[in-house]
Design an enzyme around this catalytic site. Structure first.
Site, PDB file in Angstrom:
ATOM      1  N   ASP A 248       2.260   4.195  -8.109  1.00  0.00           N
ATOM      2  CA  ASP A 248       2.800   3.960  -6.763  1.00  0.00           C
ATOM      3  C   ASP A 248       1.700   3.552  -5.786  1.00  0.00           C
ATOM      4  OD1 ASP A 248       5.852   5.421  -6.678  1.00  0.00           O
ATOM      5  OD2 ASP A 248       4.492   5.993  -8.287  1.00  0.00           O
TER       6      ASP A 248
ATOM      7  N   ASP B 188       5.577   0.750  -9.671  1.00  0.00           N
ATOM      8  CA  ASP B 188       5.556   0.534  -8.218  1.00  0.00           C
ATOM      9  C   ASP B 188       4.208  -0.010  -7.793  1.00  0.00           C
ATOM     10  OD1 ASP B 188       8.163   1.255  -7.977  1.00  0.00           O
ATOM     11  OD2 ASP B 188       7.815   3.097  -6.851  1.00  0.00           O
TER      12      ASP B 188
ATOM     13  N   TYR C 117       4.871  -2.821  -3.790  1.00  0.00           N
ATOM     14  CA  TYR C 117       5.833  -2.464  -2.745  1.00  0.00           C
ATOM     15  C   TYR C 117       6.200  -3.697  -1.912  1.00  0.00           C
ATOM     16  CZ  TYR C 117       5.804   2.560  -3.530  1.00  0.00           C
ATOM     17  OH  TYR C 117       5.979   3.806  -4.078  1.00  0.00           O
TER      18      TYR C 117
ATOM     19  N   ASN D   9      10.836   1.383  -9.587  1.00  0.00           N
ATOM     20  CA  ASN D   9      12.022   0.946  -8.845  1.00  0.00           C
ATOM     21  C   ASN D   9      11.705  -0.094  -7.781  1.00  0.00           C
ATOM     22  OD1 ASN D   9      10.804   3.520  -7.876  1.00  0.00           O
ATOM     23  ND2 ASN D   9      12.129   3.176  -6.099  1.00  0.00           N
TER      24      ASN D   9
ATOM     25  N   HIS E 284       7.790   5.429 -15.392  1.00  0.00           N
ATOM     26  CA  HIS E 284       7.776   5.581 -13.931  1.00  0.00           C
ATOM     27  C   HIS E 284       8.502   6.835 -13.443  1.00  0.00           C
ATOM     28  CE1 HIS E 284       7.236   4.452  -9.792  1.00  0.00           C
ATOM     29  NE2 HIS E 284       8.533   4.538  -9.570  1.00  0.00           N
TER      30      HIS E 284
ATOM     31  N   HIS F  39      13.542  12.957  -5.478  1.00  0.00           N
ATOM     32  CA  HIS F  39      13.998  12.284  -6.705  1.00  0.00           C
ATOM     33  C   HIS F  39      14.554  13.245  -7.750  1.00  0.00           C
ATOM     34  CE1 HIS F  39      12.541   8.535  -5.136  1.00  0.00           C
ATOM     35  NE2 HIS F  39      11.304   8.977  -5.049  1.00  0.00           N
TER      36      HIS F  39
ATOM     37  N   HIS G  37       6.606   7.602  -9.335  1.00  0.00           N
ATOM     38  CA  HIS G  37       7.870   7.754  -8.607  1.00  0.00           C
ATOM     39  C   HIS G  37       7.831   8.829  -7.517  1.00  0.00           C
ATOM     40  CE1 HIS G  37      11.925   6.616  -7.972  1.00  0.00           C
ATOM     41  NE2 HIS G  37      12.502   7.662  -8.529  1.00  0.00           N
ATOM     42  N   VAL G  38       7.493  10.064  -7.877  1.00  0.00           N
ATOM     43  CA  VAL G  38       7.359  11.136  -6.888  1.00  0.00           C
ATOM     44  C   VAL G  38       5.976  11.026  -6.257  1.00  0.00           C
ATOM     45  CG1 VAL G  38       7.315  13.622  -6.506  1.00  0.00           C
ATOM     46  CG2 VAL G  38       8.942  12.631  -8.125  1.00  0.00           C
ATOM     47  N   HIS G  39       5.933  10.966  -4.934  1.00  0.00           N
ATOM     48  CA  HIS G  39       4.675  10.699  -4.243  1.00  0.00           C
ATOM     49  C   HIS G  39       3.883  11.982  -4.034  1.00  0.00           C
ATOM     50  CE1 HIS G  39       6.943   6.982  -2.556  1.00  0.00           C
ATOM     51  NE2 HIS G  39       6.603   6.845  -3.822  1.00  0.00           N
TER      52      HIS G  39
END
Length: 427
Positions: free
Chosen positions: A148, A175, A178, A208, A292, A302, A331-333
């Site tokens: 990400d 990701d 962006y 995503n 991801h 999420h 995915h999870v920040h």
């Protein structure tokens, strides 16, 4: 100035869209400003832009770059600076996305190459000379791991820390840019990462934010990603750039696509079974998976997503029976490290699950965790950062997570792992 202002407004709009889309289920602290790398309008239209490399088989490297004008895809290279006696040619392509038309994307395979060797190269018949180092063929090997990224001042900080880590190869768990439909952001991202991505191979998964499908307007998924980030799927027997595998210095790495079909009748599922079935743990004692959407996650963000829960239900047994050592996700920040897990419980023969989706995205951090902390979750922290995976030998691996604390890389979590290929009771 007008262009930069437009980018700032775009970033703000995207944050609002994301908050609305999640129903503001969790709060995020303010992210740092966007870090946009604009095109040099005075640059020669044949000048190589967004140069990067990736592995493409046992002894080859893929060189990818872009130019404004269409020029031949050729790379000159050698092991002595200024003496580029070898050359290779490849292919060119471009793509359209709504009203955007990309520049020319060049794709050239070079090799065979020697392991652990510095090569100098030039993209096209003129332009600057770059250099890269091939990964070693034997232990030890160092992998940088992140997810990400996006392109903010936090991203720049993470990249600066990675550049000082003496890594051999980078894994990026989805990701990337962006861009979220605005294609010039893909170009900016390519320029942002070029200083690192042109020197060491970058191996990527899809997230995503890389899907970019718009009903009616642009119904195709991953158009930009597939055109720009060509991974070695053909070499690994896959039919899709969204999932593939490769081997490096005793490590077999499998990259899965969270946002493509993963059911038991899907091509990805069948390919995964076949790929893992061919792994020789005597030759590659380490087995690493990257995707991801995390299969295990104790963050409030999420939860309950099909790409996580459904894919885990479909494929977890395959990974468990293959004795996968580590699974990286984004995915999870935030950062989180789990114990060895299978079917929601600690299992000495299961993979260690690590969430590393904290590379620097514009949406900020996912700061809320489920309370109480599950027993299988061993460490969790909502900070930006990256990971370093030092594969010492065929039995020992050292993992360290470095958070970005006031722009200093601080080692906040670490663990030593033993290969399941040699673990008593797991064979």
């Amino acid at each position: 100035m007008a262009v930069r202002t437009w980018f700032s407004l775009l970033a703000l709009a995207m944050v609002v869209i994301q908050l609305i889309g999640t129903g503001m289920a969790y709060e995020r602290p303010p992210a740092r400003k966007m870090y946009i790398v604009l095109d040099d309008e005075d640059q020669d239209p044949t000048h190589p832009d967004q140069v990067r490399i990736s592995m493409a088989g046992a002894d080859k490297m893929r060189i990818t770059w872009m130019t404004k004008d269409e020029t031949p895809a050729e790379v000159h290279y050698g092991t002595v600076q200024g003496e580029l006696g070898s050359s290779a040619t490849g292919s060119t392509r471009s793509y359209k996305y709504a009203t955007y038309t990309s520049g020319t994307i060049h794709d050239v395979l070079i090799g065979p190459l020697n392991a652990n060797t510095v090569y100098y190269y030039r993209c096209g018949s003129s332009g600057p000379e770059f250099s890269f180092k091939t990964p070693p063929s034997q232990f030890p090997i160092r992998l940088a791991v992140a997810g990400d990224f996006g392109q903010t001042e936090w991203t720049k900080s993470t990249l600066d820390h990675i550049s000082k880590s003496n890594y051999d190869l980078l894994l990026l768990a989805g990701d990337l840019s962006y861009a979220d439909f605005y294609q010039p952001l893909w170009d900016s991202f390519g320029r942002l990462v070029e200083p690192l991505a042109s020197q060491r191979p970058w191996m990527t998964a899809t997230g995503n934010h890389d899907v970019e499908k718009i009903i009616v307007v642009h119904p195709e998924k991953f158009t930009s990603y597939n055109a720009r980030w060509h991974m070695p799927f053909e070499e690994s027997g896959s039919t899709s750039n969204l999932y593939y595998s490769f081997e490096v210095a005793g490590v077999h790495v499998v990259v899965l696509g969270s946002y493509t079909d993963f059911g038991s009748d899907s091509d990805q599922y069948k390919w995964l079974q076949a790929d893992l079935g061919k792994v020789d743990r005597k030759r590659t004692p380490w087995l690493v998976v990257m995707l991801h959407a995390p299969w295990y996650n104790s963050n409030s963000a999420h939860q309950g997503e099909e790409e996580s829960d459904g894919m885990r239900d479909s494929m977890e047994e395959i990974l468990y029976k293959a004795r996968v050592d580590v699974v990286f996700a984004g995915h999870v920040h935030a950062y989180e490290r789990f114990d060895r897990v299978y079917q929601g419980k600690t299992d000495k023969c299961g993979p260690v699950y690590i969430t590393i989706g904290d590379g620097g995205n514009r949406e900020g951090l996912a700061t809320k965790y489920i309370d109480p902390k599950p027993d299988i979750s061993l460490f969790r922290e909502a900070s930006f950062g990256h990971g370093q995976l030092n594969v010492v030998d065929g039995n020992t691996m050292e993992w360290t997570w470095h958070r970005n604390d006031d722009d200093q890389s601080v080692a906040s979590d670490s663990v030593t792992l033993k290969s399941l290929a040699t673990e008593p009771g797991c064979n």
